[in-house]
Design an enzyme around this catalytic site. Structure first.
Site, PDB file in Angstrom:
ATOM      1  CB  VAL A  57     -43.926  61.670  16.544  1.00 27.11           C
ATOM      2  CG1 VAL A  57     -42.929  60.747  15.847  1.00 27.11           C
ATOM      3  CG2 VAL A  57     -44.375  62.792  15.609  1.00 27.11           C
ATOM      4  CB  CYS A  58     -42.576  57.809  18.718  1.00 31.16           C
ATOM      5  SG  CYS A  58     -41.596  56.449  19.356  1.00 31.16           S
ATOM      6  CB  THR A  59     -44.022  56.511  23.232  1.00 29.01           C
ATOM      7  OG1 THR A  59     -42.856  57.326  23.366  1.00 29.01           O
ATOM      8  CG2 THR A  59     -43.620  55.097  22.870  1.00 29.01           C
TER       9      THR A  59
END
Length: 240
Positions: free
Chosen positions: A100-102
């Protein structure tokens, strides 16, 4: 039994993992583990929220599903040899390797996204591309790799979408819909600036300033600058 390993590291973003956790824990026969170097509390990027790791990497040699959250600490995690070695060891045997995300920057640092398409938070697309990844900015969930078992999600709230998609794949649509209703996930925001393509220049600037609160710290800046420099240098050398 589906063993779900959610990775913790210092300065993770809480919603990146708590959103998916609330979905995935409701899967039939699910065992959720919060894993890191050793069991104990790990601080989120706010510095005030603690999540307890339940198991170490060594205690979790064969998870069925791996999830890596993002956060300001992702640059440190991307240089954590123990974490990267664990990912390289367990990912081939896992049914799903996700971020998720970075968190996708950590997967890229482990070499799991080499030559693949992946997404991340809009502010880190350039960092992801430095790893030779085709960074995708206009898809909320991106599948790639052998049998498309590596799945990356865009920033923060996209983790809930990812988890519901995984629930559909693992337990079927009826169960996934029941989980969606259980958490009453029916987003109807009165605002419409949740993607960079919809946001004004002023909103993008203000959002960037908000994000910098967690990143603009000496230790984080040092790690992020060093990591990006290393990747840029490696890319430049490969072009010679």
């Amino acid at each position: 039994m589906t063993q779900i390993a959610i990775v913790l590291y210092p300065r993770f973003t809480a919603l990146d993992l708590i959103g998916p956790y609330e979905v995935l824990r409701l899967l039939p026969d699910a065992e959720v583990r919060f894993v890191t170097h050793e069991a104990g509390p790990v601080a989120a990027d706010s510095g005030v929220l603690l999540i307890g790791a339940t198991h170490s990497f060594d205690e979790t040699p064969s998870p069925d599903l791996i999830l890596i959250p993002g956060g300001a600490g992702c640059f440190g995690a991307a240089k954590d040899d123990k974490l990267l070695d664990w990912l390289r060891a367990v990912s081939p045997g896992a049914q799903w390797t996700t971020s998720v995300c970075t968190g996708s920057v950590v997967l890229a640092a482990a070499g799991l996204l080499d030559g693949l398409r992946a997404t991340t938070h809009w502010s880190s697309l350039t960092a992801l591309s430095l790893y030779g990844v085709t960074a995708v900015s206009d898809e909320r969930i991106v599948r790639a790799g052998p049998d498309e078992r590596i799945v990356t999600a865009a920033g923060v709230s996209a983790g809930i979408d990812l988890a519901l998609w995984l629930a559909d794949e693992i337990a079927g649509t009826k169960k996934a819909e029941a989980i969606q209703l259980a958490i009453e996930y029916d987003p109807q925001p009165h605002l419409d600036s949740g993607h960079r393509s919809k946001a004004s220049t002023g909103t993008i600037t203000a959002s960037t300033l908000l994000l910098s609160r967690d990143v603009d710290k000496p230790e984080v800046l040092k790690l992020s600058t060093q990591l990006l420099w290393d990747r840029a240098l490696a890319k430049a050398r490969s072009l010679r």
